[in-house]
Design an enzyme around this catalytic site. Structure first.
Site, PDB file in Angstrom:
ATOM      1  N   ARG A   1       0.830  -1.063   0.031  1.00  0.00           N
ATOM      2  CA  ARG A   1       0.199   0.218  -0.063  1.00  0.00           C
ATOM      3  C   ARG A   1       0.987   1.221   0.027  1.00  0.00           C
ATOM      4  O   ARG A   1       1.930   1.252   0.703  1.00  0.00           O
ATOM      5  CB  ARG A   1      -0.856  -0.074   1.285  1.00  0.00           C
ATOM      6  CG  ARG A   1      -2.258  -0.849   1.255  1.00  0.00           C
ATOM      7  CD  ARG A   1      -3.048  -0.451   0.243  1.00  0.00           C
ATOM      8  NE  ARG A   1      -4.392  -1.097   0.081  1.00  0.00           N
ATOM      9  CZ  ARG A   1      -4.497  -2.387  -0.691  1.00  0.00           C
ATOM     10  NH1 ARG A   1      -3.385  -2.839  -1.467  1.00  0.00           N
ATOM     11  NH2 ARG A   1      -5.438  -3.189  -0.713  1.00  0.00           N
TER      12      ARG A   1
ATOM     13  N   GLU B   1      -4.171   6.846  -4.626  1.00  0.00           N
ATOM     14  CA  GLU B   1      -4.970   6.376  -5.811  1.00  0.00           C
ATOM     15  C   GLU B   1      -6.077   6.923  -6.123  1.00  0.00           C
ATOM     16  O   GLU B   1      -6.846   6.771  -5.288  1.00  0.00           O
ATOM     17  CB  GLU B   1      -4.848   4.929  -5.582  1.00  0.00           C
ATOM     18  CG  GLU B   1      -3.341   4.301  -5.606  1.00  0.00           C
ATOM     19  CD  GLU B   1      -3.446   2.728  -5.337  1.00  0.00           C
ATOM     20  OE1 GLU B   1      -4.306   2.124  -5.926  1.00  0.00           O
ATOM     21  OE2 GLU B   1      -2.389   2.062  -5.100  1.00  0.00           O
TER      22      GLU B   1
ATOM     23  N   HIS C   1      -1.404  -0.370  -9.823  1.00  0.00           N
ATOM     24  CA  HIS C   1      -2.054  -1.251  -8.913  1.00  0.00           C
ATOM     25  C   HIS C   1      -2.360  -2.670  -9.662  1.00  0.00           C
ATOM     26  O   HIS C   1      -3.429  -3.182  -9.745  1.00  0.00           O
ATOM     27  CB  HIS C   1      -3.219  -0.721  -8.087  1.00  0.00           C
ATOM     28  CG  HIS C   1      -3.481  -1.509  -6.815  1.00  0.00           C
ATOM     29  ND1 HIS C   1      -3.902  -0.712  -5.742  1.00  0.00           N
ATOM     30  CD2 HIS C   1      -3.434  -2.632  -6.613  1.00  0.00           C
ATOM     31  CE1 HIS C   1      -4.090  -1.486  -4.880  1.00  0.00           C
ATOM     32  NE2 HIS C   1      -3.889  -2.798  -5.230  1.00  0.00           N
TER      33      HIS C   1
HETATM   34  C1  8YV Z   1      -6.600  -5.869  -5.279  1.00  0.00           C
HETATM   35  C2  8YV Z   1      -4.885  -5.500  -3.257  1.00  0.00           C
HETATM   36  O1  8YV Z   1      -6.478  -5.535  -6.696  1.00  0.00           O
HETATM   37  O2  8YV Z   1      -6.033  -7.460  -2.326  1.00  0.00           O
HETATM   38  C3  8YV Z   1      -5.624  -6.689  -2.112  1.00  0.00           C
HETATM   39  O3  8YV Z   1      -5.138  -5.838  -1.042  1.00  0.00           O
HETATM   40  O4  8YV Z   1      -4.351  -4.557  -3.155  1.00  0.00           O
HETATM   41  C4  8YV Z   1      -5.290  -5.836  -4.846  1.00  0.00           C
HETATM   42  O5  8YV Z   1      -4.478  -6.997  -4.853  1.00  0.00           O
HETATM   43  C5  8YV Z   1      -7.457  -4.890  -4.816  1.00  0.00           C
HETATM   44  O6  8YV Z   1      -7.363  -4.822  -3.317  1.00  0.00           O
HETATM   45  C6  8YV Z   1      -8.726  -5.438  -4.844  1.00  0.00           C
HETATM   46  O7  8YV Z   1      -9.791  -4.846  -4.140  1.00  0.00           O
END
Ligand code: 8YV
Length: 334
Positions: free
Chosen positions: A246, A275, A296
């Site tokens: 993140r 983002e 992402h």
């Molecule tokens: C996803 C992610 O694309 O799973 C996670 O925490 O960051 C990503 O892999 C995204 O969160 C889907 O909501």
């Protein structure tokens, strides 16, 4: 839910893989988002008021203000994704709303993308890939042109040795990197042995000694700007920073500043603090080849996204059948 006899109303905020939506249609009274436009806070508030179950993604900010508008039927937020930092989970739990996520199924793909970023930055893959299509290879090959850095034999410092951190370590070890890690807890001895991994209780000490840092921990209040300006300054000037977790875990402005000043060599980022907005300084650094920026994409494979949807369905189904869903977020995880 007011009545267990009717099918639960499940509101899904973004378009999901077709097979997932098809199965959801069979099982639930479903409200989908075929246009895939991110829902604004008004549409989200309506969804929270009407739904028995909400299926959000990382693009939906479910804060305390929105939760205050939740209707009495809302019992479950079944997040499509692993990270739940976009949801006020503590607030949801206080209101008796269960929150689940989709761990495990995106581990390998996210670790692959992390390794891809390490290689892309060290070996200038993104920069090189632009040269031929942009028609700038007239001068041809030269012994001193487009030189990157060898990764074999270098030290990789992994911040967060959970599932993805370990999957990255396995890959990195195969590439000849030495594995160092910092984590709240030391990993079990058999994992350390398998990965030849060195534990650093002190993140500061680890940062000063590694050549590549990879952020693989969740964003929580405790990890916000964990890689602060002060800590980033501990890195060697040749160091590379990679983040597929993140954006908020790194002080992004400080990172850009230090790369501009040549105090950190380069970075590969798949996630950002604001983002989908990305700091113009980072974009400028990407144009100059100092950083590689991805939108992402860590878990962006057909397989991961289908498996994530499958997990969401299992969580909803078990919950509706009166059982504990397998991927509940517990207060101890926050
Ligand atoms: C996803 C992610 O694309 O799973 C996670 O925490 O960051 C990503 O892999 C995204 O969160 C889907 O909501």
């Amino acid at each position: 839910m007011s009545s267990l006899k009717r099918k639960p109303l499940v509101v899904v905020t973004r378009r999901l893989p077709e097979v997932v939506e098809a199965r959801m249609r069979e099982l639930f009274d479903i409200r989908l988002n075929p246009d895939d436009k991110p829902m604004g806070s008004e549409a989200l508030a309506t969804a929270l008021r009407e739904a028995d179950v909400l299926v959000p993604t990382v693009t939906d900010r479910i804060d305390s203000g929105l939760l205050a508008q939740a209707g009495p039927n809302l019992r479950l937020i079944a997040n499509f994704g692993n990270g739940v930092d976009h949801i006020d989970v503590a607030g949801a739990l206080e209101r008796g709303i269960t929150v689940t996520n989709t761990p495990g199924v995106l581990t390998e793909d996210t670790a692959d993308m992390t390794m891809a970023l390490i290689l892309a930055v060290a070996r200038r893959v993104a920069e090189g890939a632009r040269i031929i299509p942009d028609d700038n290879w007239d001068a041809g090959w030269s012994p001193t042109w487009m030189l990157g850095r060898r990764i074999t034999g270098k030290r990789l410092g992994i911040v967060g040795m959970g599932r993805i951190g370990q999957a990255l370590a396995r890959r990195a070890k195969a590439f000849g990197l030495q594995i160092h890690y910092h984590n709240r807890r030391k990993a079990p001895v058999q994992i350390e042995r398998e990965l030849d991994a060195t534990y650093w209780e002190s993140l500061d000490q680890m940062l000063a000694r590694v050549d590549i840092v990879s952020v693989n921990c969740p964003h929580t209040p405790a990890t916000y700007h964990l890689l602060s300006a002060r800590r980033l300054k501990l890195l060697k000037p040749e160091a590379i920073v990679v983040n597929t977790a993140r954006g908020e875990v790194i002080d992004e402005n400080a990172l850009a500043r230090l790369i501009e000043a040549g105090e950190i060599s380069a970075a590969g980022l798949d996630v950002f603090e604001q983002e989908p907005a990305v700091s113009p300084r980072l974009v400028k650094l990407a144009r100059s080849g100092k950083v590689v920026l991805l939108p992402h994409m860590g878990s962006a494979t057909h397989e991961s996204r289908t498996d994530m949807g499958e997990k969401v369905i299992i969580n909803i189904k078990t919950f509706m059948d009166g059982h504990r869903p397998p991927d509940r977020i517990l207060p101890s995880m926050l």
